[in-house]
Design an enzyme around this catalytic site. Sequence first.
Site, PDB file in Angstrom:
ATOM      1  N   ASP A  91       0.962  -1.093   0.059  1.00 56.22           N
ATOM      2  CA  ASP A  91       0.115  -0.187   0.049  1.00 56.22           C
ATOM      3  C   ASP A  91       0.832   1.376  -0.121  1.00 56.22           C
ATOM      4  OD1 ASP A  91      -1.609   2.175   0.530  1.00 56.22           O
ATOM      5  OD2 ASP A  91      -2.760   1.108   2.391  1.00 56.22           O
ATOM      6  N   VAL A 141      -5.586   5.235  -6.119  1.00 54.86           N
ATOM      7  CA  VAL A 141      -4.489   5.578  -5.253  1.00 54.86           C
ATOM      8  C   VAL A 141      -4.826   7.120  -4.669  1.00 54.86           C
ATOM      9  CG1 VAL A 141      -2.844   5.918  -6.982  1.00 54.86           C
ATOM     10  CG2 VAL A 141      -2.110   5.182  -4.871  1.00 54.86           C
ATOM     11  N   ASP A 142      -4.886   7.864  -5.756  1.00 51.97           N
ATOM     12  CA  ASP A 142      -5.467   9.447  -5.585  1.00 51.97           C
ATOM     13  C   ASP A 142      -6.016   9.482  -4.155  1.00 51.97           C
ATOM     14  OD1 ASP A 142      -5.306  12.064  -5.807  1.00 51.97           O
ATOM     15  OD2 ASP A 142      -6.303  12.191  -7.575  1.00 51.97           O
ATOM     16  N   SER A 160      -1.345   4.990 -14.420  1.00 50.77           N
ATOM     17  CA  SER A 160      -2.334   4.799 -15.378  1.00 50.77           C
ATOM     18  C   SER A 160      -3.047   3.369 -15.650  1.00 50.77           C
ATOM     19  CB  SER A 160      -1.626   5.313 -16.817  1.00 50.77           C
ATOM     20  OG  SER A 160      -1.514   6.606 -17.152  1.00 50.77           O
ATOM     21  N   GLY A 164      -4.938   2.043 -13.383  1.00 50.91           N
ATOM     22  CA  GLY A 164      -6.192   1.727 -12.950  1.00 50.91           C
ATOM     23  C   GLY A 164      -7.017   2.287 -13.836  1.00 50.91           C
TER      24      GLY A 164
HETATM   25  P1  ADP Z   1      -4.960   5.835 -12.860  1.00 50.82           P
HETATM   26  O1  ADP Z   1      -6.155   6.917 -12.926  1.00 50.82           O
HETATM   27  O2  ADP Z   1      -3.602   6.640 -13.037  1.00 50.82           O
HETATM   28  O3  ADP Z   1      -4.971   4.609 -13.548  1.00 50.82           O
HETATM   29  P2  ADP Z   1      -5.598   4.515 -10.333  1.00 50.82           P
HETATM   30  O4  ADP Z   1      -5.434   5.063  -9.004  1.00 50.82           O
HETATM   31  O5  ADP Z   1      -6.891   4.242 -10.848  1.00 50.82           O
HETATM   32  O6  ADP Z   1      -4.630   5.553 -11.326  1.00 50.82           O
HETATM   33  O7  ADP Z   1      -4.939   3.031 -10.426  1.00 50.82           O
HETATM   34  C1  ADP Z   1      -3.187   2.981 -10.459  1.00 50.82           C
HETATM   35  C2  ADP Z   1      -2.979   2.015  -9.817  1.00 50.82           C
HETATM   36  O8  ADP Z   1      -2.855   2.410  -8.439  1.00 50.82           O
HETATM   37  C3  ADP Z   1      -3.838   0.434 -10.051  1.00 50.82           C
HETATM   38  O9  ADP Z   1      -3.093  -0.532 -10.265  1.00 50.82           O
HETATM   39  C4  ADP Z   1      -4.597   0.612  -8.425  1.00 50.82           C
HETATM   40  O10 ADP Z   1      -4.597  -0.681  -8.236  1.00 50.82           O
HETATM   41  C5  ADP Z   1      -3.137   1.005  -7.798  1.00 50.82           C
HETATM   42  N1  ADP Z   1      -3.648   1.485  -6.417  1.00 50.82           N
HETATM   43  C6  ADP Z   1      -4.807   1.687  -5.527  1.00 50.82           C
HETATM   44  N2  ADP Z   1      -4.799   1.948  -4.399  1.00 50.82           N
HETATM   45  C7  ADP Z   1      -3.480   1.776  -4.280  1.00 50.82           C
HETATM   46  C8  ADP Z   1      -2.510   1.900  -3.040  1.00 50.82           C
HETATM   47  N3  ADP Z   1      -3.128   2.291  -1.729  1.00 50.82           N
HETATM   48  N4  ADP Z   1      -1.333   1.602  -3.001  1.00 50.82           N
HETATM   49  C9  ADP Z   1      -0.700   1.273  -4.218  1.00 50.82           C
HETATM   50  N5  ADP Z   1      -1.591   1.126  -5.362  1.00 50.82           N
HETATM   51  C10 ADP Z   1      -2.704   1.352  -5.487  1.00 50.82           C
END
Ligand code: ADP
Length: 172
Positions: free
Chosen positions: A14, A37-38, A123, A125
């Site tokens: 995480d 993740v944002d 990118s 996700g």
């Molecule tokens: P994007 O809009 O750039 O695609 P996302 O947040 O949707 O970004 O996804 C980017 C990656 O981050 C995905 O693989 C998602 O599973 C992952 N992710 C989501 N939460 C976390 C976290 N807490 N730590 C690490 N990776 C995460």
Amino acid sequence: MSNARSRIECVRGDLTLERVDAIVNAANEGLRGGGGVDGAIHRAAGPGLLAECIERYPGGCPTGEARITGGHDLAARYVIHAVGPVWRGGGEGEALMLASCFTNALAIAAESGLRTVAFPAISCGVYGYPHDEAARVSIAALVEGLESRPEIEARVVLFSEELLGVFADALG
Ligand code: ADP
């Protein structure tokens, strides 16, 4: 100069829990928080992170670029917000923009004197980038950026076993 590739580590975890100088956020152009993740980073950092983004970056951040803020309630000292491209089939400069996220985040880290930086799979996700191509582009950009910055160590923190496998393969 130590080998750039050996200063990259791919781990499952995480990102919000990383104790590093900076974590990189997969942000959107508004820099106003979002999902994935944002959202997790903004929740863990507390409301001060959004306030700082609004105050310092009222115009947000264009795709492919990056902006730095404090880490607020995170264990990380800073957050580097990088805006990855939405996947539109690969013919619209996505690879260059994705590589730029890593290159620009490393440049900001170096300018700020930071040594440990943890990245998510930008990118991969909701932005829909094919995972194997994203891993190849991201790792190549990291290797290139680290070659001229021997003081920096990078971690890529993957949320799933599947993504860890893909990024570890790209790292070789
Ligand atoms: P994007 O809009 O750039 O695609 P996302 O947040 O949707 O970004 O996804 C980017 C990656 O981050 C995905 O693989 C998602 O599973 C992952 N992710 C989501 N939460 C976390 C976290 N807490 N730590 C690490 N990776 C995460």
